[in-house]
Design a protein around this motif. Structure first.
Motif, PDB file in Angstrom:
ATOM      1  N   ASP A   1       0.646  -1.823  -0.253  1.00 40.98           N
ATOM      2  CA  ASP A   1      -0.127  -0.394   0.258  1.00 40.98           C
ATOM      3  C   ASP A   1       1.095   1.419   0.270  1.00 40.98           C
ATOM      4  O   ASP A   1       1.813   1.115  -0.071  1.00 40.98           O
ATOM      5  CB  ASP A   1      -0.880   0.035   1.267  1.00 40.98           C
ATOM      6  CG  ASP A   1      -0.641   0.634   2.388  1.00 40.98           C
ATOM      7  OD1 ASP A   1       0.607   0.594   2.370  1.00 40.98           O
ATOM      8  OD2 ASP A   1      -0.991   0.154   3.115  1.00 40.98           O
ATOM      9  N   GLU A   2       0.553   2.565   0.013  1.00 39.59           N
ATOM     10  CA  GLU A   2       0.584   3.746   0.215  1.00 39.59           C
ATOM     11  C   GLU A   2       1.549   3.774   1.055  1.00 39.59           C
ATOM     12  O   GLU A   2       2.728   4.773   1.316  1.00 39.59           O
ATOM     13  CB  GLU A   2      -0.565   5.016   0.157  1.00 39.59           C
ATOM     14  CG  GLU A   2      -1.240   5.098   1.306  1.00 39.59           C
ATOM     15  CD  GLU A   2      -2.502   4.207   1.268  1.00 39.59           C
ATOM     16  OE1 GLU A   2      -2.888   4.208   2.697  1.00 39.59           O
ATOM     17  OE2 GLU A   2      -2.292   3.194   0.498  1.00 39.59           O
ATOM     18  N   ASP A   3       1.543   3.343   1.838  1.00 36.21           N
ATOM     19  CA  ASP A   3       2.298   3.011   3.695  1.00 36.21           C
ATOM     20  C   ASP A   3       4.026   2.592   3.441  1.00 36.21           C
ATOM     21  O   ASP A   3       3.913   2.034   4.341  1.00 36.21           O
ATOM     22  CB  ASP A   3       2.074   2.507   4.391  1.00 36.21           C
ATOM     23  CG  ASP A   3       1.321   4.555   4.932  1.00 36.21           C
ATOM     24  OD1 ASP A   3       1.111   5.819   4.456  1.00 36.21           O
ATOM     25  OD2 ASP A   3      -0.147   3.785   5.765  1.00 36.21           O
ATOM     26  N   ASP A   4       3.871   1.849   2.022  1.00 38.89           N
ATOM     27  CA  ASP A   4       4.745   0.388   1.694  1.00 38.89           C
ATOM     28  C   ASP A   4       4.560  -0.421   2.873  1.00 38.89           C
ATOM     29  O   ASP A   4       5.487  -1.166   2.930  1.00 38.89           O
ATOM     30  CB  ASP A   4       6.175   0.826   1.494  1.00 38.89           C
ATOM     31  CG  ASP A   4       6.433   1.716   0.472  1.00 38.89           C
ATOM     32  OD1 ASP A   4       6.246   1.126  -0.407  1.00 38.89           O
ATOM     33  OD2 ASP A   4       7.021   3.012   0.863  1.00 38.89           O
ATOM     34  N   LEU A   5       3.180  -1.583   3.373  1.00 38.20           N
ATOM     35  CA  LEU A   5       2.877  -2.323   4.261  1.00 38.20           C
ATOM     36  C   LEU A   5       2.798  -3.130   3.011  1.00 38.20           C
ATOM     37  O   LEU A   5       2.031  -2.591   2.257  1.00 38.20           O
ATOM     38  CB  LEU A   5       1.888  -1.861   4.878  1.00 38.20           C
ATOM     39  CG  LEU A   5       2.602  -0.656   6.281  1.00 38.20           C
ATOM     40  CD1 LEU A   5       1.434  -0.545   7.280  1.00 38.20           C
ATOM     41  CD2 LEU A   5       2.772  -1.681   7.417  1.00 38.20           C
ATOM     42  N   SER A   6       3.294  -3.879   3.486  1.00 37.53           N
ATOM     43  CA  SER A   6       2.402  -4.990   2.695  1.00 37.53           C
ATOM     44  C   SER A   6       1.511  -6.456   3.245  1.00 37.53           C
ATOM     45  O   SER A   6       1.426  -6.813   4.785  1.00 37.53           O
ATOM     46  CB  SER A   6       3.203  -6.176   1.794  1.00 37.53           C
ATOM     47  OG  SER A   6       4.262  -6.938   2.612  1.00 37.53           O
TER      48      SER A   6
ATOM     49  N   LYS B   1      -5.432   5.104  -4.950  1.00 37.51           N
ATOM     50  CA  LYS B   1      -4.378   5.368  -3.847  1.00 37.51           C
ATOM     51  C   LYS B   1      -2.719   4.337  -4.686  1.00 37.51           C
ATOM     52  O   LYS B   1      -2.877   3.902  -5.415  1.00 37.51           O
ATOM     53  CB  LYS B   1      -3.660   5.018  -2.615  1.00 37.51           C
ATOM     54  CG  LYS B   1      -5.707   6.091  -0.937  1.00 37.51           C
ATOM     55  CD  LYS B   1      -5.371   5.237   0.247  1.00 37.51           C
ATOM     56  CE  LYS B   1      -6.495   5.954   0.667  1.00 37.51           C
ATOM     57  NZ  LYS B   1      -6.509   5.355   1.718  1.00 37.51           N
ATOM     58  N   LYS B   2      -1.517   4.925  -3.887  1.00 45.05           N
ATOM     59  CA  LYS B   2      -0.454   4.571  -4.426  1.00 45.05           C
ATOM     60  C   LYS B   2      -0.604   2.698  -3.652  1.00 45.05           C
ATOM     61  O   LYS B   2      -0.921   2.442  -2.944  1.00 45.05           O
ATOM     62  CB  LYS B   2       1.054   4.642  -3.965  1.00 45.05           C
ATOM     63  CG  LYS B   2       2.084   4.170  -4.404  1.00 45.05           C
ATOM     64  CD  LYS B   2       3.143   4.835  -3.260  1.00 45.05           C
ATOM     65  CE  LYS B   2       5.210   3.821  -4.259  1.00 45.05           C
ATOM     66  NZ  LYS B   2       5.389   4.114  -2.708  1.00 45.05           N
TER      67      LYS B   2
ATOM     68  N   SER C   1      -6.652  -1.281  -4.126  1.00 42.49           N
ATOM     69  CA  SER C   1      -6.993   1.035  -4.067  1.00 42.49           C
ATOM     70  C   SER C   1      -6.314   0.862  -5.708  1.00 42.49           C
ATOM     71  O   SER C   1      -6.221   1.075  -6.591  1.00 42.49           O
ATOM     72  CB  SER C   1      -5.989   1.311  -3.204  1.00 42.49           C
ATOM     73  OG  SER C   1      -6.825   2.871  -3.426  1.00 42.49           O
TER      74      SER C   1
END
Length: 177
Positions: free
Chosen positions: A80-85, A120-121, A117
């Motif tokens: 996700d956009e927070d670089d959480l996989s 979002k990124k 999403s």
């Protein structure tokens, strides 16, 4: 003699305990399938939808090769956009994709643990069962442009199938050329 047998029995029990181990709660009961040969397997079309429309969250995998491929245990991972996989799903044992065939994995079927999403990124990564080998990757911001979402009914797609650049299409071709 009884004392000797007691110590011998305790010694044997201690020795057995040394060679015995127990599975802890963090270990899976289901063995991870061995990594295979995924030559020709690519992400081909991706649809991230509105939160109220589960049918608009799906990933199409395409086999560019002339050989059927076993995808048992292959994983779809979302970053996700927070670089959480997060692992969206691991394909079931026995999942195969025909030569030049398509496989669609959809949230609607209950296969995904989360949505994709469209605003979002987001990155979608196809990995081997062990998670050690990246088979293919889609990075929305890098491949179609930052903050570029598709419309309802559209998708992100490779044109031509399997080999082309990623683009935004207004009408998805889920599961077909």
């Amino acid at each position: 003699m009884k004392t000797y047998n007691l110590f011998l029995g305790l010694g044997l029990a201690a020795g057995l305990l040394t060679f015995t181990s127990c599975k802890d709660d963090s270990e899976s009961d289901i063995p991870t399938p061995a990594d295979g040969d995924y030559t020709g397997i690519v992400l081909n079309e991706i649809c991230g939808g509105a939160s109220d429309n589960k049918d608009d969250d799906w990933v199409e995998i395409y086999n560019t090769s002339a050989t059927e491929v076993d995808l048992s245990g292959v994983q779809l991972v979302k970053i996700d956009e927070d670089d959480l996989s997060e692992t969206l799903c691991a394909l079931s044992s026995g999942t195969r994709i025909a030569a030049h065939g398509y496989l669609v994995v959809a949230k609607q079927s209950g296969a995904f643990s989360a949505g994709i999403s469209n605003s979002k990124k987001v990155s979608i990564v196809l990995t081997s069962p062990s998670g050690e080998t990246e088979i293919d990757r889609f990075d929305r911001d890098a491949m179609v442009g930052e903050d570029q979402g598709h419309e309802l009914g559209g998708s992100y797609a490779r044109i031509p199938n399997g080999t082309g650049d990623w683009t935004i299409v207004t009408a998805s071709s889920r599961g077909e050329a």
